[in-house]
Enzyme design. Sequence first.
Site, PDB file in Angstrom:
ATOM      1  N   SER A   1       0.661  -1.559   0.019  1.00 29.06           N
ATOM      2  CA  SER A   1       0.479  -0.311   0.554  1.00 29.06           C
ATOM      3  C   SER A   1       0.907   1.181   0.082  1.00 29.06           C
ATOM      4  O   SER A   1       2.169   0.945   0.673  1.00 29.06           O
ATOM      5  CB  SER A   1      -0.536  -0.266   0.976  1.00 29.06           C
ATOM      6  OG  SER A   1      -2.063   1.127   1.228  1.00 29.06           O
TER       7      SER A   1
ATOM      8  N   TYR B   1      -2.755   5.679  -4.312  1.00 34.99           N
ATOM      9  CA  TYR B   1      -3.326   6.455  -3.873  1.00 34.99           C
ATOM     10  C   TYR B   1      -3.347   7.825  -4.532  1.00 34.99           C
ATOM     11  O   TYR B   1      -1.907   8.137  -4.575  1.00 34.99           O
ATOM     12  CB  TYR B   1      -3.466   6.927  -2.274  1.00 34.99           C
ATOM     13  CG  TYR B   1      -4.182   5.599  -1.534  1.00 34.99           C
ATOM     14  CD1 TYR B   1      -6.003   5.445  -1.733  1.00 34.99           C
ATOM     15  CD2 TYR B   1      -4.033   5.822  -0.909  1.00 34.99           C
ATOM     16  CE1 TYR B   1      -6.087   4.751  -1.283  1.00 34.99           C
ATOM     17  CE2 TYR B   1      -4.435   4.753   0.592  1.00 34.99           C
ATOM     18  CZ  TYR B   1      -5.718   4.297  -0.420  1.00 34.99           C
ATOM     19  OH  TYR B   1      -6.451   3.261   0.635  1.00 34.99           O
TER      20      TYR B   1
ATOM     21  N   THR C   1      -5.817   2.920  -7.102  1.00 35.34           N
ATOM     22  CA  THR C   1      -7.473   2.984  -6.000  1.00 35.34           C
ATOM     23  C   THR C   1      -8.287   3.299  -5.914  1.00 35.34           C
ATOM     24  O   THR C   1      -7.587   5.329  -6.132  1.00 35.34           O
ATOM     25  CB  THR C   1      -6.903   2.416  -4.573  1.00 35.34           C
ATOM     26  OG1 THR C   1      -6.119   1.637  -4.161  1.00 35.34           O
ATOM     27  CG2 THR C   1      -8.666   2.594  -3.500  1.00 35.34           C
TER      28      THR C   1
ATOM     29  N   LYS D   1      -8.964   0.243  -9.198  1.00 38.68           N
ATOM     30  CA  LYS D   1      -9.385  -0.799  -8.057  1.00 38.68           C
ATOM     31  C   LYS D   1     -10.214   0.227  -7.018  1.00 38.68           C
ATOM     32  O   LYS D   1     -10.627   0.951  -7.257  1.00 38.68           O
ATOM     33  CB  LYS D   1      -8.288  -0.692  -6.245  1.00 38.68           C
ATOM     34  CG  LYS D   1      -8.844  -1.512  -5.126  1.00 38.68           C
ATOM     35  CD  LYS D   1      -7.497  -1.900  -4.826  1.00 38.68           C
ATOM     36  CE  LYS D   1      -8.101  -2.579  -3.044  1.00 38.68           C
ATOM     37  NZ  LYS D   1      -8.523  -1.957  -2.036  1.00 38.68           N
TER      38      LYS D   1
ATOM     39  N   HIS E   1     -13.648  -1.333  -0.929  1.00 38.49           N
ATOM     40  CA  HIS E   1     -12.682  -1.262  -0.323  1.00 38.49           C
ATOM     41  C   HIS E   1     -13.006  -2.012   1.720  1.00 38.49           C
ATOM     42  O   HIS E   1     -12.455  -1.272   2.266  1.00 38.49           O
ATOM     43  CB  HIS E   1     -12.383   0.506   0.314  1.00 38.49           C
ATOM     44  CG  HIS E   1     -11.327   0.981   0.287  1.00 38.49           C
ATOM     45  ND1 HIS E   1     -10.337   1.964  -0.322  1.00 38.49           N
ATOM     46  CD2 HIS E   1     -10.764   0.997   1.279  1.00 38.49           C
ATOM     47  CE1 HIS E   1      -9.125   1.800   0.052  1.00 38.49           C
ATOM     48  NE2 HIS E   1      -9.382   1.324   1.605  1.00 38.49           N
TER      49      HIS E   1
HETATM   50  C1  FMN Z   1      -6.706  -2.688   7.214  1.00 40.66           C
HETATM   51  C2  FMN Z   1      -6.877  -2.420   6.066  1.00 40.66           C
HETATM   52  C3  FMN Z   1      -6.603  -1.301   5.191  1.00 40.66           C
HETATM   53  C4  FMN Z   1      -6.378  -1.419   4.474  1.00 40.66           C
HETATM   54  N1  FMN Z   1      -5.802  -0.305   3.276  1.00 40.66           N
HETATM   55  C5  FMN Z   1      -5.942  -0.038   1.673  1.00 40.66           C
HETATM   56  C6  FMN Z   1      -5.015   0.713   1.158  1.00 40.66           C
HETATM   57  O1  FMN Z   1      -3.903   1.482   1.844  1.00 40.66           O
HETATM   58  N2  FMN Z   1      -5.169   1.295  -0.067  1.00 40.66           N
HETATM   59  C7  FMN Z   1      -6.152   0.087  -0.603  1.00 40.66           C
HETATM   60  O2  FMN Z   1      -6.412   0.428  -1.680  1.00 40.66           O
HETATM   61  N3  FMN Z   1      -7.025  -0.872  -0.508  1.00 40.66           N
HETATM   62  C8  FMN Z   1      -6.945  -1.124   1.580  1.00 40.66           C
HETATM   63  N4  FMN Z   1      -7.532  -1.009   1.892  1.00 40.66           N
HETATM   64  C9  FMN Z   1      -8.422  -2.438   1.492  1.00 40.66           C
HETATM   65  C10 FMN Z   1      -8.222  -3.503   0.346  1.00 40.66           C
HETATM   66  O3  FMN Z   1      -7.573  -3.569  -0.315  1.00 40.66           O
HETATM   67  C11 FMN Z   1      -9.049  -4.784   0.260  1.00 40.66           C
HETATM   68  O4  FMN Z   1      -9.469  -3.705  -0.972  1.00 40.66           O
HETATM   69  C12 FMN Z   1     -10.115  -5.000   0.813  1.00 40.66           C
HETATM   70  O5  FMN Z   1      -9.245  -5.099   2.854  1.00 40.66           O
HETATM   71  C13 FMN Z   1     -10.581  -6.307   0.543  1.00 40.66           C
HETATM   72  O6  FMN Z   1     -11.850  -7.033   1.629  1.00 40.66           O
HETATM   73  P1  FMN Z   1     -11.537  -8.099   3.302  1.00 40.66           P
HETATM   74  O7  FMN Z   1     -10.536  -7.494   3.642  1.00 40.66           O
HETATM   75  O8  FMN Z   1     -12.949  -8.824   3.135  1.00 40.66           O
HETATM   76  O9  FMN Z   1     -10.552  -8.673   1.898  1.00 40.66           O
HETATM   77  C14 FMN Z   1      -7.577  -1.712   2.932  1.00 40.66           C
HETATM   78  C15 FMN Z   1      -8.331  -2.603   4.068  1.00 40.66           C
HETATM   79  C16 FMN Z   1      -8.370  -3.544   5.368  1.00 40.66           C
HETATM   80  C17 FMN Z   1      -8.672  -4.063   6.367  1.00 40.66           C
END
Ligand code: FMN
Length: 381
Positions: free
Chosen positions: A107, A130, A156, A252, A276
């Site tokens: 990330s 981002y 994203t 994304k 997300h």
């Molecule tokens: C703790 C956490 C931090 C996340 N940070 C980002 C991020 O920095 N960038 C991003 O594109 N998505 C981020 N996401 C979304 C994840 O990439 C992903 O879309 C999501 O976790 C998928 O769902 P799941 O946790 O149920 O597998 C984050 C998700 C979580 C749980």
Amino acid sequence: MAQPLTIEDLRILAKRRVPRMFYDYADSGAWTEGTYRANETDFTGIKLRQRVAVDMTNRTLASTMVGQPVAMPVALAPTGLTGMQHADGEILAARAASKAGVPFTLSTMSICSLEDIANHVGKPFWFQLYVMKDRDFIARLIQRAKGAGVTALVLTLDLQILGQRHKDIRNGLSAPPKPTIANLINLATKPRWCLGMLDTPRRSFGNIVGHAKGVGDLSSLSSWTAEQFDPALSWDDVKWIKDLWGGKLILKGILDPEDAEMAAKSGADALIVSNHGGRQLDGALSSIAALPAIVEQVGGRMEILFDGGIRSGQDVIKALALGAHGTFIGRAFLYGLGAMGEEGVTRCLDIIRKELDITMALCGLRDVRDVDGRILVGGKG
Ligand SMILES: Cc1cc2nc3c(=O)[nH]c(=O)nc-3n(C[C@H](O)[C@H](O)[C@H](O)COP(=O)(O)O)c2cc1C
């Protein structure tokens, strides 16, 4: 717990070992958390067809994602602050992914930097971007990603404005945690986590500190990040980034067929159907409910990837059956990491691999690339 056998077992262990602020950061969604929960529960209504007396020997889960070979169609999703679930978390997760033969996505908001991963893992990885208002910073970040050997860029699009998670506000989320009395009391109950953190220099946003103009310390960092997500982000920016990057591009955060159409027209290689992890628009469709219409809209024209709510290999196969070419897991691997470090991420991937393999076999298939709607009750091929 003697031996974690499910992702839920890993979640329970992570909850014991990770300070509340960071455990809650992972296990939470926006506002009522309705979409976050629906991401998981909407999988349960999808039923598989049990088949018998078909040859189930010599099975394979090998596939590709954006043209790159993968041992199974499951990548680690980009997650911010992963190095706060466990010291050096991004390095450990990237190592586990590379040993398992699946992509790791770093990330923008990681604790370990692009260069840390390149230096300590030594295998190609993916990077999530981002769009920040500081376009010079973005251009330099893209150059750094190229220098670090990144093989796909995940852009994203669903975080122009930050959704609100009540738990993070109540916990006063920050990296590293502020030494308030409540935090100190909680940290005292997590000695293993604290020892790991004392042993590493990586405790803040590694891609940003020392790289963005005017960000030298933690307080300037938090005001910089709070203001930097760009509410004006548009499809023109996607084009600008595509040209600047020049490599494999994955968009994304697509949940609507009209946006999927724009994504297809942008010339990106793939999109990720994603909300997300239920962290942005509460009240939006679950990812799995949104998937079929997007496959129908653009399926023949670009690769469709998927994330949201995957907690088992069965969830993976259901997403593939509904038309996804590959999947990402977020919390599933974060729980493994928080529970047991690198070994926990390896355990998470083992659990998912085994469940995927057995489920595929019992549905009467030997090759994961053959999975389609025919394995679902009422599904189409
Ligand atoms: C703790 C956490 C931090 C996340 N940070 C980002 C991020 O920095 N960038 C991003 O594109 N998505 C981020 N996401 C979304 C994840 O990439 C992903 O879309 C999501 O976790 C998928 O769902 P799941 O946790 O149920 O597998 C984050 C998700 C979580 C749980």
